[in-house]
Design a protein around this motif. Structure first.
Motif, short mmCIF file in Angstrom:
data_model
loop_
_atom_site.label_atom_id
_atom_site.label_comp_id
_atom_site.label_asym_id
_atom_site.label_seq_id
_atom_site.Cartn_x
_atom_site.Cartn_y
_atom_site.Cartn_z
N ALA A 87 -66.33 52.15 77.85
CA ALA A 87 -65.05 52.48 78.67
C ALA A 87 -64.48 53.94 78.25
O ALA A 87 -63.37 54.57 79.25
CB ALA A 87 -64.38 51.58 79.03
N PHE A 88 -64.33 53.35 76.62
CA PHE A 88 -63.19 54.64 76.32
C PHE A 88 -63.38 56.36 75.81
O PHE A 88 -63.04 56.87 75.70
CB PHE A 88 -62.50 54.48 75.42
CG PHE A 88 -62.46 53.56 73.72
CD1 PHE A 88 -62.43 54.77 72.85
CD2 PHE A 88 -62.78 52.51 74.13
CE1 PHE A 88 -63.32 54.46 71.99
CE2 PHE A 88 -63.00 51.65 72.66
CZ PHE A 88 -63.26 53.11 71.57
N MET A 89 -64.83 55.77 74.17
CA MET A 89 -65.07 56.93 73.88
C MET A 89 -65.50 58.22 75.23
O MET A 89 -65.19 58.95 74.75
CB MET A 89 -66.53 56.46 72.87
CG MET A 89 -66.46 58.13 72.05
SD MET A 89 -65.19 58.54 70.90
CE MET A 89 -64.52 57.27 69.86
N GLY A 90 -66.63 58.05 75.70
CA GLY A 90 -67.30 59.10 76.31
C GLY A 90 -65.64 59.42 76.80
O GLY A 90 -65.89 60.54 77.54
N GLY A 336 -75.24 63.39 76.50
CA GLY A 336 -75.54 62.95 75.35
C GLY A 336 -75.01 62.93 74.35
O GLY A 336 -74.79 61.55 73.48
N MET A 337 -73.72 64.14 73.84
CA MET A 337 -72.53 63.41 73.11
C MET A 337 -72.00 61.73 73.38
O MET A 337 -71.60 61.62 72.16
CB MET A 337 -71.63 64.98 73.25
CG MET A 337 -72.63 66.33 72.60
SD MET A 337 -72.87 65.61 70.70
CE MET A 337 -71.49 65.23 70.23
N CYS A 338 -71.80 61.71 74.71
CA CYS A 338 -70.51 60.69 74.94
C CYS A 338 -71.83 59.57 74.71
O CYS A 338 -71.11 58.57 74.00
CB CYS A 338 -70.31 61.07 76.26
SG CYS A 338 -69.52 61.80 76.78
N ASN A 339 -73.09 59.45 74.40
CA ASN A 339 -73.36 58.22 73.92
C ASN A 339 -73.55 57.91 72.47
O ASN A 339 -73.85 57.14 72.12
CB ASN A 339 -74.60 58.52 74.97
CG ASN A 339 -74.91 57.40 76.41
OD1 ASN A 339 -74.83 56.15 76.19
ND2 ASN A 339 -74.84 58.59 76.99
N GLY A 342 -70.45 57.08 71.61
CA GLY A 342 -70.10 56.00 72.18
C GLY A 342 -70.62 55.25 71.19
O GLY A 342 -70.31 53.72 70.92
N SER A 343 -71.51 55.26 70.37
CA SER A 343 -72.97 54.66 69.84
C SER A 343 -71.67 53.75 68.46
O SER A 343 -71.64 52.89 67.63
CB SER A 343 -73.68 54.86 69.03
OG SER A 343 -73.87 56.11 68.77
N MET A 348 -72.37 50.15 74.64
CA MET A 348 -73.82 50.25 75.26
C MET A 348 -73.48 51.64 76.00
O MET A 348 -73.19 52.46 76.22
CB MET A 348 -73.58 49.00 75.74
CG MET A 348 -72.90 48.53 76.98
SD MET A 348 -73.12 47.48 77.49
CE MET A 348 -71.86 46.66 78.94
N PRO A 349 -74.75 51.61 76.60
CA PRO A 349 -75.24 52.85 77.03
C PRO A 349 -74.40 53.62 78.27
O PRO A 349 -74.24 52.94 78.84
CB PRO A 349 -77.24 52.55 77.43
CG PRO A 349 -77.60 52.22 76.38
CD PRO A 349 -76.31 51.21 76.23
#
Length: 596
Positions: A87-90, A336-339, A342-343, A348-349
């Protein structure tokens, strides 16, 4: 004259050198960089008065995000902290790459449900899919493939969304009343509910049902006309946080004597997740699982998860664009960059969240910088509040999820489809049934396939009208084509003309195909025009293609030079018929000189 005709019908191909030169110039323009990094456009124009509005919006979204993230971590079959990890990196990444100020990136109920089937094996599967889905979406965005989302119709999207909402809501019906369910699938969840009715926990059921009613009623508070409307608006936006605070407080107070009347979330790992590479292998029950085996387990989800995430973020961006043009490809780059990022923190996606985006918009956010406040709030919760999350009742989380799913049940769209075009209910019904009783991945593919059947059928059965008219004393068959022709409709046109002539018992000596609305044809259509001319010659009937555009006529003429005389451009219909029959021969259509 022949040289003029050759030039007229020459195929106009793009110059490779021109394309390369234009592409090179486009890459070197400053606008290309600013388009890929939208922060370079809005940050220099940022005003100090925006700070407070972005802070309030980000804080309000954070109060909605934290309880939903915990709930969706449970939906995914993971420990609750994984919802917070997602919930935070995106939020931070979208500030740099996102083009819509209102969009909030986090995991959603649909994403959580789609990873559930293999996330329950190991959290590493969910993190790996987050990385790979991000790579796929990023590449599609860089290749400007945002146009692909246009091939998925609103009935299919509506069917998919409603099926997901029904499935997710049904999976939480057991938690709402204090029951444990061995499966999150639709039918097993309801079967478990009805077969364990005597085992319902009274306190859980009372808290869950009352929380659900509270959430649904609080959604209506924003419509109160009297008093301070801003107060009512923010009170309604805080309903999830209020439900969690009340439920947690109640569970804590009632458990001080050592007895816990509710099923609670339990221990949540404290602290911010480590920043590290996503797992490309894992260990399950002591057995090493290679990257290839993980991909094999994930299967079709590697295609469906990127597709669904793209659909969600593009649809949300368009819904909140307020008259601005949404660059779907750039939103795909951002997603795409958010995922991918985030990984690296065990996410998770993720994709755009409609609920949190609506809260962001209603809170008056001015720039994507509001996401920084939301992300920071989630990090603070991970660092300092995880012990408090232990007491969150599962029935409260279930009520939050079910209330959110009720909001996704857009029943008015079914009525709209029924009123506007009943045939559109077919792909909707196919999608919702297959998604509910098969799987979300294959369900949306079935819906797209059902939609493509309509497109292909329409293409194979174009609007072609053949009528008999008497012009200058001669019986002429006029063929009016109302849409473009392609390979699927080529044979249909020929069959319809021949069938009509056979019904006339040889009375017609000329067929005129009007081409004002034929803007392009392909090789298959050209072959059928040549074949039709041969069939009409055998029937002692002439063929004229009247007022076709040069590009379409050129496809036929390049295929067969003998067909050039059948194309007429400048004559009126009366002059055309007179010219044909004055030649005194049934083969005159193949010998007259071109008029163009």
């Amino acid at each position: 004259m022949r040289a003029d005709e050759d030039h007229l019908y020459r195929e106009q191909l793009p110059s490779v050198s021109t394309l390369l030169r234009d592409s090179g110039r486009k890459l070197c323009r400053p606008s290309t960089i600013t388009n890929k990094f939208p922060i370079l456009q809005w940050l220099p124009r940022y005003r100090m008065e925006y700070v407070m509005q972005d802070f309030i919006a980000g804080f309000t979204v954070g109060l909605t995000t934290i309880p939903q993230a915990i709930a969706y971590g449970v939906v995914a079959g993971l420990e609750p902290q994984y919802g917070l990890y997602s919930a935070f990196m995106g939020c931070f990444t979208y500030i740099v790459f996102g083009s819509c100020k209102d969009v909030t990136i986090a995991t959603t109920a649909i994403m959580a449900l789609m990873v559930n089937q293999y996330a329950t094996i190991s959290p590493d599967y969910a993190v790996l899919v987050c990385f790979l889905a991000g790579c796929i979406v990023l590449v599609l965005g860089l290749l400007n493939m945002g146009v692909l989302v246009r091939f998925i119709s609103i009935p299919v999207i509506t069917g998919f969304t409603m099926a997901a909402a029904i499935t997710i809501g049904s999976a939480q019906i057991n938690n709402l009343v204090g029951l444990s369910s061995p499966s999150n699938d639709l039918l097993p969840a309801w079967k478990n509910f009805f077969t364990h009715l005597p085992s319902i926990r009274l306190w859980d059921a009372l808290l869950g049902v009352s929380s659900l009613i509270f959430l649904l009623l609080m959604k209506l508070v924003k419509d109160i006309k009297w008093g301070n409307r801003i107060f009512w608006k923010y009170l309604a936006l805080s309903r999830n946080a209020l439900a969690v605070i009340f439920g947690t407080f109640l569970a804590y107070i009632l458990s001080r004597d050592g007895n816990q009347p509710f099923r609670v979330t339990g221990n949540i790992t404290a602290g911010v997740p480590p920043f590290r590479l996503p797992p490309f292998s894992t260990t399950v029950d002591g057995q090493y699982v290679s990257f290839g085996e993980m991909i094999s387990t994930v299967g079709a989800s590697l295609g469906s998860i990127p597709l669904i995430s793209i659909l969600e973020i593009v649809a949300i961006s368009k819904a909140f664009s307020k008259g601005k043009i949404v660059d779907a490809s750039q939103e795909m780059v951002a997603l795409g960059m958010c995922n991918i990022m985030g990984s690296f923190v065990l996410s998770m996606p993720v994709t755009g969240s409609f609920t949190r985006t609506a809260v962001n918009n209603a809170s008056g956010v001015k720039t994507p910088l509001g996401g920084a406040v939301t992300g920071a709030l989630v990090l603070m919760a991970l660092a300092f509040l995880t012990q408090t999350f232990y007491y969150i009742p599962k029935s409260t989380l279930a009520s939050i999820i079910i209330a959110a799913m009720i909001s996704l049940m857009e029943l008015h769209k079914i009525a709209d489809m029924w009123k506007s075009k009943k045939k559109d209910l077919f792909p909707f019904v196919v999608t919702i049934i297959t998604c509910m009783f098969w799987s979300l991945e294959y369900g949306i593919l079935c819906g797209i396939a059902a939609n493509l059947v309509y497109i292909l059928y329409s293409s194979a059965r174009p609007q072609v009208y053949v009528r008999l008219e008497k012009i200058n004393g001669h019986e002429v068959s006029l063929v009016d084509v109302k849409q473009k022709l392609d390979y699927a409709s080529a044979e249909y046109l020929k069959e319809k003309v021949i069938r009509f002539l056979n019904q006339q018992n040889g009375q017609t000596r000329l067929v005129v195909i009007k081409g004002e609305e034929i803007n392009s044809i392909d090789y298959t259509v050209a072959m059928n025009i040549v074949s039709l001319k041969g069939d009409l010659d055998a029937l002692d009937c002439g063929l004229i293609c009247w007022k076709w555009n040069i590009a379409s006529a050129g496809v036929v003429c390049r295929l067969n030079n003998d067909t050039r005389p059948i194309f007429k451009f400048d004559l009126t219909l009366e002059e055309l018929v007179a010219s044909h029959f004055e030649s005194g021969s049934s083969n005159s259509a193949s010998t007259v000189t071109i008029e163009a």
